[in-house]
Design an enzyme around this catalytic site. Structure first.
Site, PDB file in Angstrom:
ATOM      1  N   ASP A 100      -8.602  -3.617  -7.201  1.00  0.00           N
ATOM      2  CA  ASP A 100      -8.090  -2.820  -6.369  1.00  0.00           C
ATOM      3  C   ASP A 100      -7.622  -1.363  -6.901  1.00  0.00           C
ATOM      4  OD1 ASP A 100      -6.806  -1.439  -4.217  1.00  0.00           O
ATOM      5  OD2 ASP A 100      -5.035  -3.105  -3.914  1.00  0.00           O
TER       6      ASP A 100
ATOM      7  N   HIS B 163      -8.436  -4.440  -1.304  1.00  0.00           N
ATOM      8  CA  HIS B 163      -6.983  -4.135  -0.903  1.00  0.00           C
ATOM      9  C   HIS B 163      -6.593  -4.871   0.187  1.00  0.00           C
ATOM     10  CE1 HIS B 163      -3.805  -1.006  -1.098  1.00  0.00           C
ATOM     11  NE2 HIS B 163      -3.976  -0.939   0.292  1.00  0.00           N
TER      12      HIS B 163
ATOM     13  N   SER C 231       1.032  -1.206  -0.008  1.00  0.00           N
ATOM     14  CA  SER C 231       0.113  -0.009   0.158  1.00  0.00           C
ATOM     15  C   SER C 231       0.632   1.274   0.138  1.00  0.00           C
ATOM     16  CB  SER C 231      -0.967   0.072   1.322  1.00  0.00           C
ATOM     17  OG  SER C 231      -1.827   0.831   0.908  1.00  0.00           O
TER      18      SER C 231
END
Length: 176
Positions: free
Chosen positions: A77, A90, A22
């Site tokens: 995502d 995610h 991320s």
């Protein structure tokens, strides 16, 4: 970036791997882009999961060897398109950890065959290294655009809030 620079300076013979998820993937991504070529050559492989920079950079880390990069983005995502809309997909990257681990280990072993650690500093005493299974293909091509989200049904809205108290709540579709 500082961690990578520090590892390279402190351990001049180290073979470096990097990974991030991320926003950590975005930091890893941008940090590697900002390194000198000499330091980039010391980074044997990089894996990113749900990288917010994937779409902007065409599924690669600019200035870094694509043969030493594995960028993993789950289909759907939206974070991988650069938005910060976070949906449950995610949070579903754990399934890719074995693939990433094998990828990094395989790249280290490939590099060790070409450029062994000095003075035999990489030793696996009494260990049999299993054959590394082939790496499954990335979940989607780097230039893939996530499919659009499904249309949701209208949300019910109370007609008369006073009726709610009486247990006679009616609903209207939003926009009626």
């Amino acid at each position: 970036m500082q961690l990578l620079l520090s590892a390279a300076a402190t351990c001049p013979d180290a073979k470096i791997v990097a990974a991030g998820y991320s926003q950590g993937a975005a930091l890893t991504h941008r940090a590697i882009e900002g390194l000198s070529d000499a330091i980039k050559k010391r980074i044997i492989a990089v894996v990113t999961f749900g990288d917010t920079q994937t779409f902007q950079d065409g599924g690669r880390i600019n200035g870094y060897d694509t043969n030493r990069t594995l960028i993993i983005c789950n289909q759907g995502d939206l974070v991988c398109t650069g938005t910060l809309y976070v949906f449950p997909v995610h949070f579903d990257y754990v399934k890719w950890v074995p693939t990433a681990t094998y990828y990094l280990a395989g790249k280290l072993l490939e590099d060790a065959a070409v450029s062994p650690w000095p003075n035999g500093s990489f030793v696996l005493p009494n260990v049999t290294v299993p054959t590394i299974p082939s790496i499954p293909p990335a979940p989607q091509p780097p230039d893939a655009v996530p499919p659009s989200l499904p249309t949701l049904p209208p949300v019910p809205v109370p007609r008369d809030l006073g009726a709610v108290e009486d247990g006679l709540m009616g609903v209207l579709p939003v926009g009626s």
